[in-house]
Design an enzyme around this catalytic site. Structure first.
Site, mmCIF file in Angstrom:
data_model
loop_
_atom_site.group_PDB
_atom_site.id
_atom_site.type_symbol
_atom_site.label_atom_id
_atom_site.label_comp_id
_atom_site.label_asym_id
_atom_site.label_seq_id
_atom_site.Cartn_x
_atom_site.Cartn_y
_atom_site.Cartn_z
ATOM 1 N N GLU A 84 -17.937 9.219 29.923
ATOM 2 C CA GLU A 84 -18.065 10.310 30.879
ATOM 3 C C GLU A 84 -17.121 11.461 30.532
ATOM 4 O OE1 GLU A 84 -20.082 10.896 33.433
ATOM 5 O OE2 GLU A 84 -21.227 9.069 33.028
ATOM 6 N N GLU B 8 -26.227 14.465 31.287
ATOM 7 C CA GLU B 8 -25.988 15.621 30.446
ATOM 8 C C GLU B 8 -26.713 15.444 29.114
ATOM 9 O OE1 GLU B 8 -21.931 14.912 32.452
ATOM 10 O OE2 GLU B 8 -23.678 13.766 31.820
ATOM 11 N N ASP C 25 -18.078 15.339 29.547
ATOM 12 C CA ASP C 25 -17.443 16.546 30.079
ATOM 13 C C ASP C 25 -16.902 17.418 28.948
ATOM 14 O OD1 ASP C 25 -18.049 15.528 32.521
ATOM 15 O OD2 ASP C 25 -15.990 15.081 33.114
#
Length: 440
Positions: free
Chosen positions: A380, A301, A384
């Protein structure tokens, strides 16, 4: 009192035997702990035969059963390969495999006219023989995993000829990197004086940076074909997103992963203001509005917040490397460490590195590995959360499901197995976090 003291001295275990025994004991303790965790997860695979209610709307029974059987087969393979590896390692230690290989490398050097004074040359021969032995003993397991398990579940795309050619190429490339780097490291340790550990540490940092920098352009293309992502809507959307969050994207590549496997993935790499994204061609085969958003899930991302996370991990790894070299400098002079592994009359530097980094540091490495896993999971979740801020929670939710389905990931995990092994949070935990965000 004198009699009892003499008896105690007689039965006291020598230091080298205590060290050797502790190494074997810890190795088998870790193996049994890993087996215990694997058995807990295997029980989940066996008993969870129906789609959990919370996944009823997003996963069909057929996919769920396929992933369950795939993970069961992988679990069985992991058990037997792990048991073999542990037994092999134990036998090598018990029967003096390391000193034998060192003597054998000395004989080969002698045939070529190099005497015992050429320690670095002998060390390189030792490394070559050790990695060759490891490659040969690991080959049957790799063949079984590729042509039985992966083939059975529809992932393998390789022929036997391609596989063997690839294995030989990997071995050769590994030696071309390993041997020169090792010779320079050993030379630095030899001539570095009292502060050799600082020079060795700096050398390994430089080598790491160079390898990461050149890997995608010069090493990876030896094995897979990398092509720039063609101009079009997908590339445009990636570049727009990167620009919107000041992600320093320079290039987007597509790697031809389909010639090996139908697994899909994506990642980014690079330092500072030179980031590059790599997409597997299997990820793009059925490109749609749904699976284009997998790019945001696949560990890459593009995010401002992630820059700090990445740098934090790099800093921790650098400090850990320095600590290890410092402790190595403290311990390298202990003759009992060498004697414990069969080196009673010589203390080769390479063997010292092997003993200290692989065996003596094993407890520390296990703790460090767990801590990095916990840290990675935390990052992580932060990734998100950043996707939520961008208004991508629903897209990421769909992408996680799609990626899990494509790779037959099993969505149910034992909490203890997950905590110890998963650097990525389990699917259900991530979906729950995103579901909550969608309701906010």
């Amino acid at each position: 009192m004198g009699m009892w003291a003499s008896l105690d001295a007689k039965w006291e275990m020598p230091a080298e035997k205590r060290i050797f025994g502790a190494v074997l004991l810890f190795s088998w303790t870790v193996y049994l702990w890993e087996s215990f965790l694997a058995q807990r997860q295997r029980r989940i695979y066996k008993t969870t035969t129906h789609v959990p209610p919370e996944l009823g709307q997003i996963m069909d029974s057929e996919t769920f059963e396929k992933s369950r059987l795939y993970q069961l087969d992988k679990s069985t393979f992991s058990f037997w390969s792990g048991l073999y590896s542990e037994i092999e390692g134990t036998l090598i230690l018990l029967f003096g495999g390391i000193p034998y290989l060192w003597r054998l490398s000395g004989r080969f050097c002698g045939y070529a006219g190099f005497g015992p004074e050429y320690e670095i040359t002998q060390s390189l021969v030792f490394l070559l023989l050790a990695t060759l032995f490891s490659a040969l003993t690991g080959l049957p397991w790799s063949l079984y995993n590729t042509f039985v398990i992966e083939e059975k579940h529809g992932f393998n795309q390789q022929t036997l000829g391609f596989f063997m050619k690839d294995a030989v190429k990997k071995f050769v490339v590994t030696q071309c990197i390993l041997l020169p780097v090792s010779s320079l490291l050993l030379y630095i340790i030899k001539i570095g004086g009292d502060y050799f550990f600082i020079y060795a540490w700096l050398f390994t940092l430089v080598v790491s940076l160079v390898l990461v920098t050149i890997y995608a352009d010069y090493i990876a293309p030896l094995f897979d074909k990398f092509t720039p992502l063609p101009e079009g809507k997908l590339k445009q959307e990636i570049e727009v997103m990167a620009k919107s969050i000041d992600f320093p994207l320079t290039k987007v590549y597509v790697v031809e992963g389909s010639k090996r496997s139908s697994h899909s993935n994506a990642y980014f790499y690079g330092f500072f203001k030179n980031k590059r994204i790599v997409l597997f061609d299997t990820l793009l085969e059925e490109y749609s509005v749904l699976n284009k958003d997998i790019l945001e899930e696949s560990g890459m991302e593009p995010r401002k917040d992630g820059e700090g996370d990445s740098e934090e991990i790099k800093a921790k790894v650098k400090m850990n490397s320095f600590l290890c070299f410092f402790l190595f400098a403290v311990l390298i002079g202990r003759k009992e460490l060498f004697a414990a592994f069969g080196f009673h009359t010589s203390q080769p530097t390479l063997i010292g590195l092997l003993i200290i980094f692989q065996f003596i540091f094993s407890p520390y490495n296990e703790v460090l590995s767990f801590c990095l896993t916990v840290l990675s999971r935390r990052f992580e979740f932060q990734a998100d959360a950043f996707a939520k801020k961008l208004g991508k929670a629903k897209d990421l939710y769909s992408a996680l499901i799609k990626l899990n389905k494509d790779n037959l990931g099993f969505p149910v995990s034992d909490w203890l197995f997950s905590m110890w092994h998963y650097s990525h949070p389990p699917l259900l935990e991530r979906l729950q976090a995103l579901e909550n965000s969608k309701q906010d």
